[in-house]
Scaffold this motif. Structure first.
Motif, PDB file in Angstrom:
ATOM      1  N   LEU A  77       7.631 -32.956 -37.193  1.00 48.39           N
ATOM      2  CA  LEU A  77       6.185 -32.868 -36.999  1.00 48.39           C
ATOM      3  C   LEU A  77       5.700 -31.581 -37.655  1.00 48.39           C
ATOM      4  O   LEU A  77       6.250 -30.503 -37.390  1.00 48.39           O
ATOM      5  CB  LEU A  77       5.837 -32.837 -35.510  1.00 48.39           C
ATOM      6  N   TYR A  78       4.704 -31.694 -38.521  1.00 47.55           N
ATOM      7  CA  TYR A  78       4.137 -30.526 -39.194  1.00 47.55           C
ATOM      8  C   TYR A  78       2.761 -30.237 -38.618  1.00 47.55           C
ATOM      9  O   TYR A  78       1.887 -31.112 -38.626  1.00 47.55           O
ATOM     10  CB  TYR A  78       4.008 -30.782 -40.699  1.00 47.55           C
ATOM     11  N   GLY A  79       2.565 -29.004 -38.144  1.00 48.26           N
ATOM     12  CA  GLY A  79       1.272 -28.609 -37.593  1.00 48.26           C
ATOM     13  C   GLY A  79       0.613 -27.549 -38.441  1.00 48.26           C
ATOM     14  O   GLY A  79       1.147 -27.124 -39.463  1.00 48.26           O
ATOM     15  N   SER A  80      -0.564 -27.096 -37.999  1.00 50.36           N
ATOM     16  CA  SER A  80      -1.304 -26.082 -38.744  1.00 50.36           C
ATOM     17  C   SER A  80      -0.628 -24.713 -38.669  1.00 50.36           C
ATOM     18  O   SER A  80      -0.861 -23.858 -39.516  1.00 50.36           O
ATOM     19  CB  SER A  80      -2.742 -25.985 -38.208  1.00 50.36           C
ATOM     20  N   LYS A  81       0.237 -24.503 -37.629  1.00 49.12           N
ATOM     21  CA  LYS A  81       0.900 -23.210 -37.484  1.00 49.12           C
ATOM     22  C   LYS A  81       2.362 -23.244 -37.869  1.00 49.12           C
ATOM     23  O   LYS A  81       2.916 -22.248 -38.315  1.00 49.12           O
ATOM     24  CB  LYS A  81       0.833 -22.745 -36.012  1.00 49.12           C
ATOM     25  N   ASP A  82       3.030 -24.361 -37.643  1.00 47.79           N
ATOM     26  CA  ASP A  82       4.493 -24.385 -37.758  1.00 47.79           C
ATOM     27  C   ASP A  82       4.939 -25.848 -37.821  1.00 47.79           C
ATOM     28  O   ASP A  82       4.118 -26.767 -37.784  1.00 47.79           O
ATOM     29  CB  ASP A  82       5.088 -23.697 -36.513  1.00 47.79           C
ATOM     30  N   ASP A  83       6.259 -26.060 -37.880  1.00 52.38           N
ATOM     31  CA  ASP A  83       6.769 -27.425 -37.742  1.00 52.38           C
ATOM     32  C   ASP A  83       7.898 -27.439 -36.708  1.00 52.38           C
ATOM     33  O   ASP A  83       8.397 -26.388 -36.311  1.00 52.38           O
ATOM     34  CB  ASP A  83       7.251 -27.986 -39.092  1.00 52.38           C
ATOM     35  N   THR A  84       8.279 -28.635 -36.297  1.00 49.87           N
ATOM     36  CA  THR A  84       9.270 -28.745 -35.212  1.00 49.87           C
ATOM     37  C   THR A  84      10.699 -28.608 -35.723  1.00 49.87           C
ATOM     38  O   THR A  84      11.619 -28.455 -34.930  1.00 49.87           O
ATOM     39  CB  THR A  84       9.172 -30.133 -34.542  1.00 49.87           C
ATOM     40  N   GLY A  85      10.889 -28.666 -37.042  1.00 50.45           N
ATOM     41  CA  GLY A  85      12.250 -28.817 -37.547  1.00 50.45           C
ATOM     42  C   GLY A  85      12.694 -30.257 -37.321  1.00 50.45           C
ATOM     43  O   GLY A  85      11.949 -31.088 -36.791  1.00 50.45           O
ATOM     44  N   ILE A  86      13.933 -30.558 -37.727  1.00 52.10           N
ATOM     45  CA  ILE A  86      14.436 -31.931 -37.618  1.00 52.10           C
ATOM     46  C   ILE A  86      14.714 -32.281 -36.158  1.00 52.10           C
ATOM     47  O   ILE A  86      15.441 -31.557 -35.477  1.00 52.10           O
ATOM     48  CB  ILE A  86      15.711 -32.097 -38.464  1.00 52.10           C
ATOM     49  N   VAL A  87      14.124 -33.362 -35.681  1.00 49.46           N
ATOM     50  CA  VAL A  87      14.352 -33.842 -34.315  1.00 49.46           C
ATOM     51  C   VAL A  87      14.966 -35.234 -34.400  1.00 49.46           C
ATOM     52  O   VAL A  87      14.389 -36.144 -34.994  1.00 49.46           O
ATOM     53  CB  VAL A  87      13.014 -33.921 -33.524  1.00 49.46           C
ATOM     54  N   SER A  88      16.161 -35.401 -33.828  1.00 49.79           N
ATOM     55  CA  SER A  88      16.808 -36.721 -33.816  1.00 49.79           C
ATOM     56  C   SER A  88      16.172 -37.595 -32.748  1.00 49.79           C
ATOM     57  O   SER A  88      15.998 -37.148 -31.608  1.00 49.79           O
ATOM     58  CB  SER A  88      18.298 -36.572 -33.506  1.00 49.79           C
ATOM     59  N   LEU A  89      15.836 -38.824 -33.107  1.00 47.08           N
ATOM     60  CA  LEU A  89      15.259 -39.769 -32.134  1.00 47.08           C
ATOM     61  C   LEU A  89      16.408 -40.581 -31.549  1.00 47.08           C
ATOM     62  O   LEU A  89      16.756 -41.648 -32.047  1.00 47.08           O
ATOM     63  CB  LEU A  89      14.215 -40.655 -32.818  1.00 47.08           C
ATOM     64  N   LYS A  90      17.006 -40.019 -30.480  1.00 48.54           N
ATOM     65  CA  LYS A  90      18.256 -40.601 -29.968  1.00 48.54           C
ATOM     66  C   LYS A  90      18.038 -41.591 -28.835  1.00 48.54           C
ATOM     67  O   LYS A  90      18.538 -42.701 -28.872  1.00 48.54           O
ATOM     68  CB  LYS A  90      19.175 -39.472 -29.493  1.00 48.54           C
ATOM     69  N   ALA A  91      17.317 -41.161 -27.790  1.00 45.27           N
ATOM     70  CA  ALA A  91      17.238 -41.993 -26.577  1.00 45.27           C
ATOM     71  C   ALA A  91      15.843 -42.576 -26.429  1.00 45.27           C
ATOM     72  O   ALA A  91      14.898 -41.873 -26.075  1.00 45.27           O
ATOM     73  CB  ALA A  91      17.598 -41.163 -25.351  1.00 45.27           C
ATOM     74  N   SER A  92      15.700 -43.859 -26.726  1.00 46.35           N
ATOM     75  CA  SER A  92      14.417 -44.539 -26.534  1.00 46.35           C
ATOM     76  C   SER A  92      14.198 -44.765 -25.040  1.00 46.35           C
ATOM     77  O   SER A  92      15.113 -45.165 -24.324  1.00 46.35           O
ATOM     78  CB  SER A  92      14.417 -45.874 -27.266  1.00 46.35           C
ATOM     79  N   LYS A  93      12.959 -44.510 -24.584  1.00 46.34           N
ATOM     80  CA  LYS A  93      12.664 -44.693 -23.155  1.00 46.34           C
ATOM     81  C   LYS A  93      12.475 -46.170 -22.817  1.00 46.34           C
ATOM     82  O   LYS A  93      12.419 -46.517 -21.638  1.00 46.34           O
ATOM     83  CB  LYS A  93      11.400 -43.927 -22.798  1.00 46.34           C
ATOM     84  N   ILE A  94      12.327 -47.020 -23.833  1.00 52.37           N
ATOM     85  CA  ILE A  94      11.997 -48.421 -23.579  1.00 52.37           C
ATOM     86  C   ILE A  94      13.185 -49.343 -23.817  1.00 52.37           C
ATOM     87  O   ILE A  94      13.492 -50.200 -22.999  1.00 52.37           O
ATOM     88  CB  ILE A  94      10.806 -48.857 -24.459  1.00 52.37           C
ATOM     89  N   ASN A  95      13.859 -49.173 -24.943  1.00 52.58           N
ATOM     90  CA  ASN A  95      14.932 -50.105 -25.327  1.00 52.58           C
ATOM     91  C   ASN A  95      16.276 -49.401 -25.432  1.00 52.58           C
ATOM     92  O   ASN A  95      16.367 -48.317 -26.007  1.00 52.58           O
ATOM     93  CB  ASN A  95      14.613 -50.743 -26.691  1.00 52.58           C
ATOM     94  N   LYS A  96      17.310 -50.038 -24.873  1.00 47.76           N
ATOM     95  CA  LYS A  96      18.653 -49.476 -24.990  1.00 47.76           C
ATOM     96  C   LYS A  96      19.089 -49.495 -26.452  1.00 47.76           C
ATOM     97  O   LYS A  96      19.649 -48.539 -26.975  1.00 47.76           O
ATOM     98  CB  LYS A  96      19.623 -50.295 -24.121  1.00 47.76           C
TER      99      LYS A  96
END
Length: 282
Positions: A77-96
C-alpha cells in the motif's frame, strides 16, 4: 472512563444474562491496581498499535476458467507519507482455500500511518501448480481515514497471459470511493474477577454509547479463537486498542457481553476502563 461490573455474565449464574449495560462512575470509586502501573512489553506493543492503522483488504478473483491461483500473493500500500512494504496475504478471514475462482477473500493489514492511500502494488511469486491469476478488483477499507477505496484490475497476473506480468500497480477509482466519518482508537482495559470459574473462552464483544444516541457497531475484542482462549482468564487484566466509530467526548454507557457457547463461557467481569485516544496515540 471506569465501568464497574462485579457480576456474572453466565447463563447458569446470577440472572442468567450474558451481556450487561454499564454506566461510568467517578474514578475515586475504583481501586487502583498498583501492580499494573509499570510499562510491560505488552503495554508498549499496544502503544505501537495505537499509532498504527488497520486496513481491511478485500480481493476478488475473477469468474473465469483457471482464474484462481495457488501462488503466494503479496500487496504493498502506497500512501502520501510512506508505504507498508511487502505484506503477504496469507490468512483469508473468509475462505480456507484462498484466491479461488469467483471468490472474495478478506485480509487484515496493519501498518504505521502511511497517510492518504494513493495506489497499490499487488502480485504473486509464480510458485506452485496453477500460478496464473485473474484479479477482478481490490477494495481497501481504512477506518482511521474514513475511506473505502476500490482498485479495479480486471486483468491476468500470469506469465503466459495478457502482457506476462505477475504484479501490477493499480490506482483507486475515484467515483467508487466511499467516504465516512473516520474511526478513532479506544484503549479498552478489561478486568476479570478473582473468583472460581471467573474466566471465559467465549467471544467477548463491546458497544460504546455516546450522547445523542450515537453508538458504535458491536465489536469483538478478540480476533480469533486462539485469542479467546488466551484472554479473559481469572484475575487477569487484558488491554485492547480498538478502532470504532467516534461517539464523541462523552461515553454515556457501554454494552459488554459474550456470545455464549463452548465449555467455559460463563464470565465474572470485575470492571472495564476506556480511554479515547487522540490520533497521535496519546
Amino acid at each position: 472512563y471506569y465501568f464497574p461490573c462485579q457480576r456474572w455474565l453466565a447463563v447458569e449464574e446470577d440472572d442468567g444474562q450474558i451481556a450487561r449495560e454499564l454506566v461510568p462512575v467517578d474514578e475515586a470509586f475504583v481501586k487502583k491496581d498498583s501492580e499494573n502501573e509499570g510499562q510491560s512489553p505488552a503495554t508498549l506493543g499496544l502503544e505501537q498499535k495505537a499509532k498504527s492503522t488497520t486496513y481491511t483488504v478485500k480481493v476478488k478473483t475473477g469468474d473465469k476458467k483457471n482464474a484462481g491461483t495457488d501462488a503466494n500473493v503479496f500487496i504493498i500500500l502506497y500512501g502520501s507519507k510512506d508505504d507498508t512494504g511487502i505484506v503477504s496475504l496469507k490468512a483469508s478471514k473468509i475462505n480456507k482455500n484462498k484466491f479461488e475462482r469467483g471468490k472474495v477473500d478478506e485480509f487484515t493489514v496493519e501498518s504505521v500511518d502511511i497517510g492518504d492511500l494513493k495506489k497499490i502494488k499487488i502480485g504473486h511469486d509464480n510458485k506452485g501448480n496453477s500460478t496464473g491469476w485473474f484479479l477482478e478488483w481490490v477494495e481497501i477499507d481504512a477506518p482511521s481515514l474514513g475511506q473505502c477505496l476500490k482498485f479495479p484490475c480486471g486483468r491476468w497476473l500470469d506469465k503466459s497471459e495478457d502482457d506476462g506480468a505477475v504484479e501490477r500497480i493499480i490506482f483507486p477509482a475515484e467515483l467508487q470511493t466511499i467516504e465516512y466519518i473516520p474511526f478513532v482508537p479506544y484503549e479498552i482495559t478489561v478486568y476479570t474477577s478473582d473468583i472460581f470459574g471467573a474466566g471465559t473462552d467465549a467471544d467477548v464483544f463491546i458497544v460504546l454509547y455516546g450522547s445523542d444516541g450515537n453508538c458504535t457497531q458491536q465489536k469483538s475484542l478478540c480476533l480469533n479463537k486462539r485469542e479467546q482462549r488466551m484472554y479473559f482468564e481469572r484475575n487477569s487484566v487484558n488491554q485492547f486498542i480498538v478502532e470504532l466509530e467516534d461517539v464523541g467526548d462523552i461515553i454515556e454507557k457501554i454494552r459488554i457481553g459474550h456470545k455464549g457457547g463452548g465449555l467455559n463461557s460463563g464470565w465474572h467481569l470485575d470492571r472495564v476502563t476506556i480511554r479515547r485516544l487522540l490520533p497521535n496515540g496519546k
